[in-house]
Design a protein around this motif. Structure first.
Motif, PDB file in Angstrom:
ATOM      1  N   LEU A 220      15.688 -20.449 -35.161  1.00 49.38           N
ATOM      2  CA  LEU A 220      14.382 -21.101 -35.172  1.00 49.38           C
ATOM      3  C   LEU A 220      13.850 -21.115 -36.604  1.00 49.38           C
ATOM      4  O   LEU A 220      14.024 -20.138 -37.345  1.00 49.38           O
ATOM      5  CB  LEU A 220      13.410 -20.332 -34.268  1.00 49.38           C
ATOM      6  CG  LEU A 220      13.715 -20.382 -32.768  1.00 49.38           C
ATOM      7  CD1 LEU A 220      12.875 -19.358 -32.006  1.00 49.38           C
ATOM      8  CD2 LEU A 220      13.469 -21.780 -32.202  1.00 49.38           C
ATOM      9  N   CYS A 221      13.199 -22.211 -37.005  1.00 52.59           N
ATOM     10  CA  CYS A 221      12.640 -22.293 -38.358  1.00 52.59           C
ATOM     11  C   CYS A 221      11.619 -21.169 -38.568  1.00 52.59           C
ATOM     12  O   CYS A 221      10.960 -20.747 -37.615  1.00 52.59           O
ATOM     13  CB  CYS A 221      11.896 -23.608 -38.569  1.00 52.59           C
ATOM     14  SG  CYS A 221      12.842 -25.086 -38.251  1.00 52.59           S
TER      15      CYS A 221
ATOM     16  N   CYS B   6       8.012 -21.269 -36.887  1.00 54.99           N
ATOM     17  CA  CYS B   6       8.080 -22.021 -35.616  1.00 54.99           C
ATOM     18  C   CYS B   6       7.233 -21.322 -34.548  1.00 54.99           C
ATOM     19  O   CYS B   6       7.260 -20.093 -34.416  1.00 54.99           O
ATOM     20  CB  CYS B   6       9.535 -22.084 -35.169  1.00 54.99           C
ATOM     21  SG  CYS B   6       9.723 -22.781 -33.527  1.00 54.99           S
TER      22      CYS B   6
ATOM     23  N   HIS C 279       7.657 -21.262 -31.412  1.00 54.64           N
ATOM     24  CA  HIS C 279       8.458 -20.585 -30.380  1.00 54.64           C
ATOM     25  C   HIS C 279       8.679 -19.102 -30.740  1.00 54.64           C
ATOM     26  O   HIS C 279       8.804 -18.253 -29.863  1.00 54.64           O
ATOM     27  CB  HIS C 279       9.834 -21.249 -30.203  1.00 54.64           C
ATOM     28  CG  HIS C 279       9.784 -22.693 -29.768  1.00 54.64           C
ATOM     29  ND1 HIS C 279       8.900 -23.171 -28.852  1.00 54.64           N
ATOM     30  CD2 HIS C 279      10.570 -23.755 -30.116  1.00 54.64           C
ATOM     31  CE1 HIS C 279       9.117 -24.482 -28.658  1.00 54.64           C
ATOM     32  NE2 HIS C 279      10.124 -24.852 -29.416  1.00 54.64           N
TER      33      HIS C 279
ATOM     34  N   CYS D 270      14.662 -26.579 -28.708  1.00 57.06           N
ATOM     35  CA  CYS D 270      14.756 -25.627 -29.824  1.00 57.06           C
ATOM     36  C   CYS D 270      14.573 -24.195 -29.315  1.00 57.06           C
ATOM     37  O   CYS D 270      15.215 -23.256 -29.790  1.00 57.06           O
ATOM     38  CB  CYS D 270      13.691 -25.920 -30.864  1.00 57.06           C
ATOM     39  SG  CYS D 270      14.112 -27.268 -31.981  1.00 57.06           S
TER      40      CYS D 270
ATOM     41  N   ASN E  68       5.100 -27.784 -28.428  1.00 51.07           N
ATOM     42  CA  ASN E  68       5.018 -28.054 -29.871  1.00 51.07           C
ATOM     43  C   ASN E  68       4.734 -29.528 -30.137  1.00 51.07           C
ATOM     44  O   ASN E  68       4.987 -30.025 -31.231  1.00 51.07           O
ATOM     45  CB  ASN E  68       6.306 -27.601 -30.584  1.00 51.07           C
ATOM     46  CG  ASN E  68       7.522 -28.268 -29.995  1.00 51.07           C
ATOM     47  OD1 ASN E  68       7.403 -29.182 -29.167  1.00 51.07           O
ATOM     48  ND2 ASN E  68       8.701 -27.834 -30.388  1.00 51.07           N
TER      49      ASN E  68
ATOM     50  N   ALA F 281      11.455 -31.731 -30.402  1.00 51.20           N
ATOM     51  CA  ALA F 281      11.920 -31.263 -31.708  1.00 51.20           C
ATOM     52  C   ALA F 281      13.446 -31.244 -31.801  1.00 51.20           C
ATOM     53  O   ALA F 281      14.020 -31.628 -32.818  1.00 51.20           O
ATOM     54  CB  ALA F 281      11.360 -29.875 -31.986  1.00 51.20           C
TER      55      ALA F 281
ATOM     56  N   CYS G 119       5.121 -28.378 -33.835  1.00 51.93           N
ATOM     57  CA  CYS G 119       6.354 -28.082 -34.586  1.00 51.93           C
ATOM     58  C   CYS G 119       6.082 -28.284 -36.072  1.00 51.93           C
ATOM     59  O   CYS G 119       5.552 -29.332 -36.476  1.00 51.93           O
ATOM     60  CB  CYS G 119       7.444 -29.040 -34.102  1.00 51.93           C
ATOM     61  SG  CYS G 119       8.832 -29.205 -35.216  1.00 51.93           S
ATOM     62  N   ILE G 120       6.452 -27.280 -36.885  1.00 51.20           N
ATOM     63  CA  ILE G 120       6.117 -27.382 -38.314  1.00 51.20           C
ATOM     64  C   ILE G 120       6.980 -28.421 -39.035  1.00 51.20           C
ATOM     65  O   ILE G 120       6.696 -28.773 -40.169  1.00 51.20           O
ATOM     66  CB  ILE G 120       6.227 -26.019 -39.034  1.00 51.20           C
ATOM     67  CG1 ILE G 120       7.621 -25.425 -38.829  1.00 51.20           C
ATOM     68  CG2 ILE G 120       5.136 -25.058 -38.599  1.00 51.20           C
ATOM     69  CD1 ILE G 120       7.949 -24.363 -39.849  1.00 51.20           C
ATOM     70  N   GLN G 121       8.024 -28.887 -38.390  1.00 52.89           N
ATOM     71  CA  GLN G 121       8.842 -29.931 -39.012  1.00 52.89           C
ATOM     72  C   GLN G 121       8.251 -31.318 -38.770  1.00 52.89           C
ATOM     73  O   GLN G 121       8.368 -32.199 -39.600  1.00 52.89           O
ATOM     74  CB  GLN G 121      10.283 -29.906 -38.453  1.00 52.89           C
ATOM     75  CG  GLN G 121      11.019 -28.618 -38.689  1.00 52.89           C
ATOM     76  CD  GLN G 121      11.297 -28.364 -40.161  1.00 52.89           C
ATOM     77  OE1 GLN G 121      11.194 -29.253 -41.003  1.00 52.89           O
ATOM     78  NE2 GLN G 121      11.634 -27.131 -40.491  1.00 52.89           N
TER      79      GLN G 121
HETATM   80  S1  SF4 Z   1      12.310 -27.971 -35.506  1.00 54.85           S
HETATM   81 FE1  SF4 Z   1      10.250 -27.354 -34.852  1.00 54.85          FE
HETATM   82  S2  SF4 Z   1      10.506 -26.517 -32.788  1.00 54.85           S
HETATM   83 FE2  SF4 Z   1      12.533 -26.636 -33.705  1.00 54.85          FE
HETATM   84  S3  SF4 Z   1      12.877 -24.610 -34.600  1.00 54.85           S
HETATM   85 FE3  SF4 Z   1      12.020 -25.871 -36.222  1.00 54.85          FE
HETATM   86  S4  SF4 Z   1       9.787 -25.564 -36.095  1.00 54.85           S
HETATM   87 FE4  SF4 Z   1      10.681 -24.814 -34.193  1.00 54.85          FE
END
Ligand code: SF4
Ligand SMILES: Cc1ncc(C[n+]2csc(CCOP(=O)(O)OP(=O)(O)O)c2C)c(N)n1
Length: 554
Positions: free
Chosen positions: A374-375, A378, A380, A405, A475, A479, A541-543
């Protein structure tokens, strides 16, 4: 790959000699070639739920200026079943439609898919399915050709990007000629590799035109029997079409000790082993099913043995061997000449033919496997940290989960979840385990997976007042497949209340490290509650967040 080598050469020639024609050629992924083929074939809508390796088909249409000018429908559907049905509805109205999904999505869409073969179509209808042999990003490596065969419809299987484009055009023609849906099957390597694709002229969209027979789509038994009979009657036509199809070819060779049947992309893998792309053995290249029996029979009678190269399951090999497996030797995945599972590649094909194998350079020691995680930051992560703590007092814990994710919560350092079976299964498995007496019975599901297939399971649980705790880790994005918009965004609380979860047991959390203690407290309260509770843990989601902010500014 052959494709890349040819493409480099092709680019040089094109850039220096023919600047005009490059306007008509595009450098496309296999998935994009299908999308461009569909746009140029006059589709009015594409329907899909994302899933690797099929996602880029729909994304390409969404980004196409021409498709947007034409107002071709391309919004994501809630799941593959709704996508399939909407595409069938557009076809009912006389327009051309395409529906796209990954292989496991076809399980979800199987009911309307099989029945669409019986209703038949009005406007052309293509089901584009991307299989994932070797399970690069999937739970299984099922082969969609079985589904096409099961539904008794024609299947097209391209060997390269140009064929992916051409087959989409041919598929719509086939579909409208026989009034039948057509399945296009690709696999990961083709979906995700690029090649130059020559476009054809762009067709007009169909006009709105209702089916001539107002009962065509009414599958009441008396009508369904007649329609099924007419589907069976079409089979001879499908077979004749396959015999004459330019996608199925007999290519002669001098060495007839062995004849090769090469399906889809495996034709590419075969030719890659020959510097001039000329194989000494006769080949039957397969790109259209039902199998062309006459062409295959010619190979069978002229060659000593056969080798079947096919990506996925031994679909062709099994049908050639038959139940008793008499007759000439047939090699392939079943007799161990090729591995029974996983993707094929040029080296495996070379080994099967006893050719010398070209070895690549050894992988330097500095290159090591990096397990996915996981980032950092994140949301999660925060919910798993809180859940792990809240569950400590229950001794050996088990948590049902789903696909997204958040499935990475199965790995260290979290080790928070114990299942990932199919989309939506977390809620229903938790319910079943609660029925069996497991306490607490916990489900963790993502927002998109919840709207895809979790809602119905939650209703089951509400109806039976099951003792489950459902955590929706929301999120606001899909994702895992690249951050597509989630149908759930902004609606989860209302959905859960609408399904009948008691308002005091729908809890909203903001998953941040600073809120850890508060999250643990809420989780403990709901784990102790004997009934259905839903905890919605909500942070984007931070992305995807920065991308959305950028789009708003632009
Ligand atoms: S892409 Fe988004 S949801 Fe997936 S691990 Fe990274 S931050 Fe979490
Ligand atoms: C039937 C089916 N369709 C599509 C997929 C591909 N897929 C895997 S997870 C996922 C969605 C994940 O979204 P979400 O539940 O919101 O979790 P996130 O990845 O955002 O954490 C999709 C579309 C699949 N595995 N199965």
């Amino acid at each position: 790959m052959v494709n890349e080598v040819i493409f480099n050469r092709y680019l040089l020639v094109e850039f220096t000699l023919e600047i005009i024609s490059i306007m008509e050629k595009l450098l496309l992924l296999g998935a994009e070639a299908i999308a461009q083929g569909a746009i140029d074939s006059g589709i009015s809508g594409i329907y899909a739920y994302p899933g690797t390796p099929s996602t880029e088909i729909t994304e390409y249409v969404q980004k196409s200026t021409f498709a947007n000018e034409r107002m071709i429908h391309s919004r994501w559907s809630v799941n593959e079943k709704t996508a399939m049905e909407a595409a069938l509805g557009m076809s009912y109205a006389g327009k051309r439609a395409m529906v796209c999904m990954k292989h496991v999505g076809l399980n979800v869409a199987a009911d309307p898919f099989i029945n669409s073969a019986i209703t038949g179509i009005n406007g052309g209808l293509i089901i584009a399915v991307a299989d994932d042999p070797s399970m690069h990003s999937s739970q299984n490596e099922q082969d969609s050709r079985y589904y096409g065969n099961f539904a008794l419809i024609p299947i097209l299987e391209p060997s390269n990007q140009q064929e992916a484009y051409d087959m989409t055009r041919a598929g719509f023609l086939l579909s409208e000629r026989y009034k039948i849906p057509v399945l296009i099957r690709i696999t990961t390597r083709l979906a995700h590799s690029r090649y130059g694709v020559q476009r054809k002229e762009v067709l007009e969209e169909n006009k709105l035109r209702l089916p001539e027979d107002p009962k065509q789509f009414i599958l009441l038994p008396a009508i369904a029997r007649i329609r099924y009979r007419s589907l069976l009657d079409k089979q001879t036509g499908f077979s004749e079409d396959s015999e004459l199809s330019g996608f199925n070819r007999y290519i002669d060779g001098n060495d007839k000790t062995i004849g090769i049947i090469a399906c889809g992309i495996s034709f590419n893998y075969l030719l890659e082993n020959y510097p001039n792309h000329i194989c000494e053995h006769p080949i039957v290249k397969i790109g259209q099913y039902p199998l062309p029996k006459k062409i295959i029979n010619k190979l069978y009678t002229t060659c000593g043995e056969l080798l079947v190269l096919e990506e996925g399951y031994p679909f062709v090999e099994e049908s050639l061997r038959g139940f008793f497996d008499h007759g000439k030797k047939i090699h392939g995945r079943l007799d161990g000449t090729l591995p029974r599972d996983g993707e094929l590649n040029p080296t495996l094909v070379a080994q099967a033919l006893g050719l010398q194998i070209k070895k690549g350079l050894p992988v330097p020691g500095i290159v090591v496997n990096r397990p996915p995680e996981l980032c950092n930051g994140c949301s999660h992560r925060d919910i798993y940290e809180a859940l792990n703590e809240a569950m400590i007092s229950f001794g050996e814990k088990r948590v049902f989960s789903d696909i997204g994710c958040y499935t990475l919560g199965a790995l260290p350092p979290f080790n928070s979840i114990n299942s990932c079976v199919d989309m939506g299964a977390s809620v229903t498995m938790a319910k079943g385990a609660a029925d069996a007496g497991l306490v607490p019975s916990v489900a963790v599901i993502g927002d998109s997976t919840f709207t895809h297939s979790g809602i119905t399971g939650l209703l089951d649980a509400v109806n039976e007042k099951s003792n489950i705790t459902v955590i929706i880790s929301d999120n606001s994005a899909i994702a895992m497949t690249g951050g597509q918009d989630s149908s759930a965004t902004g609606k989860l609380e209302q959905i859960c209340l609408g399904v009948g979860v008691e308002p005091e047991h729908v809890r909203i959390l903001l998953p941040l490290p600073k809120n850890h203690d508060e999250m643990v407290r809420v989780l403990k309260e709901e784990l102790a509650y004997s009934g259905v509770s839903v905890i919605i843990s909500q942070r984007e989601c931070i992305q995807t967040l920065p991308k959305k902010k950028k789009n708003i500014k632009a």
